[in-house]
Design an enzyme around this catalytic site. Structure first.
Site, PDB file in Angstrom:
ATOM      1  N   HIS A  64       0.074  -8.288   1.409  1.00 35.93           N
ATOM      2  CA  HIS A  64       1.216  -8.543   0.532  1.00 35.93           C
ATOM      3  C   HIS A  64       2.184  -7.362   0.577  1.00 35.93           C
ATOM      4  O   HIS A  64       1.759  -6.200   0.687  1.00 35.93           O
ATOM      5  CB  HIS A  64       0.753  -8.752  -0.904  1.00 35.93           C
ATOM      6  CG  HIS A  64      -0.038 -10.004  -1.108  1.00 35.93           C
ATOM      7  ND1 HIS A  64      -0.343 -10.476  -2.360  1.00 35.93           N
ATOM      8  CD2 HIS A  64      -0.598 -10.881  -0.233  1.00 35.93           C
ATOM      9  CE1 HIS A  64      -1.055 -11.589  -2.261  1.00 35.93           C
ATOM     10  NE2 HIS A  64      -1.222 -11.845  -0.966  1.00 35.93           N
ATOM     11  N   GLU A  66       3.951  -5.890  -1.747  1.00 36.76           N
ATOM     12  CA  GLU A  66       3.773  -4.903  -2.815  1.00 36.76           C
ATOM     13  C   GLU A  66       2.570  -4.004  -2.545  1.00 36.76           C
ATOM     14  O   GLU A  66       2.637  -2.794  -2.769  1.00 36.76           O
ATOM     15  CB  GLU A  66       3.587  -5.596  -4.173  1.00 36.76           C
ATOM     16  CG  GLU A  66       4.695  -6.537  -4.551  1.00 36.76           C
ATOM     17  CD  GLU A  66       4.467  -7.973  -4.076  1.00 36.76           C
ATOM     18  OE1 GLU A  66       5.124  -8.866  -4.631  1.00 36.76           O
ATOM     19  OE2 GLU A  66       3.638  -8.203  -3.174  1.00 36.76           O
ATOM     20  N   CYS A  94       0.949 -10.285  -7.746  1.00 37.65           N
ATOM     21  CA  CYS A  94      -0.336 -10.893  -8.093  1.00 37.65           C
ATOM     22  C   CYS A  94      -1.231  -9.798  -8.675  1.00 37.65           C
ATOM     23  O   CYS A  94      -0.881  -8.617  -8.674  1.00 37.65           O
ATOM     24  CB  CYS A  94      -0.967 -11.530  -6.853  1.00 37.65           C
ATOM     25  SG  CYS A  94      -1.549 -10.325  -5.629  1.00 37.65           S
ATOM     26  N   CYS A  97      -1.892  -6.929  -6.210  1.00 39.64           N
ATOM     27  CA  CYS A  97      -0.751  -6.027  -6.018  1.00 39.64           C
ATOM     28  C   CYS A  97      -0.459  -5.216  -7.285  1.00 39.64           C
ATOM     29  O   CYS A  97      -0.105  -4.049  -7.199  1.00 39.64           O
ATOM     30  CB  CYS A  97       0.472  -6.821  -5.581  1.00 39.64           C
ATOM     31  SG  CYS A  97       0.271  -7.536  -3.934  1.00 39.64           S
TER      32      CYS A  97
END
Length: 167
Positions: A64, A66, A94, A97
């Site tokens: 991801h 992030e 999420c 992250c």
């Protein structure tokens, strides 16, 4: 009172500018065959330090944007410095992250669109099975404070547009 209101308007303009850049990063990510997410980190002075799109092609479900920004930030900077930094992301982080931002020491997280709205767009796509767990819940469980700002109704449709037809 007027100075505080002016500062709030100015901060919102700054936030929206950085969030629009995360949308551009997400578009680049999608064009490269990855998921349409983007993130960037600004320093205490507001300068962009890091920018990253999703890297699904290389790292699958844990790549991801992030998380990748938080990992690089923790390699480059001290937690004391990162406490004054802001991570901007097109979609609410999420729980994975959010945890990475927390553990890296990032002080503020700003997002454009909620994870709940993302779930509507992605449905039950196995590449993005969202969790119904707001990032604020993750941060509130921690021992240090992480400020959050978002979502921003002004750009929600811009963020959503980058996901249409992808999932």
């Amino acid at each position: 009172m007027l100075a505080a209101q002016t500062q709030g308007v100015h901060m919102k303009d700054i936030d929206l500018g950085h969030l629009r850049e995360t949308i551009r990063i997400a578009q680049e990510s999608r064009a490269a065959g990855n998921h349409p997410f983007g993130a960037l980190l600004t320093g205490p002075d507001g300068a962009v330090l890091l920018r990253q799109g999703n890297a699904y092609q290389q790292g699958k479900g844990v790549a991801h944007a992030e998380l990748l920004v938080a990992q690089e930030a923790s390699r480059l900077y001290t937690p004391e410095f990162l406490e004054g930094c802001t991570l901007y992301t097109s979609v609410e982080p999420c729980c994975m992250c959010a945890g990475a931002c927390y553990w890296a020491g990032i002080g503020t997280v700003v997002y454009g669109m909620t994870e709940k709205r993302l779930a509507v767009l992605t449905g039950d796509n196995p590449e993005n099975l969202t969790l119904d767990l707001p990032c604020e819940a993750v941060f509130e469980a921690g021992q240090r404070r992480v400020e959050t700002r978002g979502p921003f109704a002004e750009i929600e449709e811009e963020v959503a547009e980058g996901h249409r037809g992808f999932w």
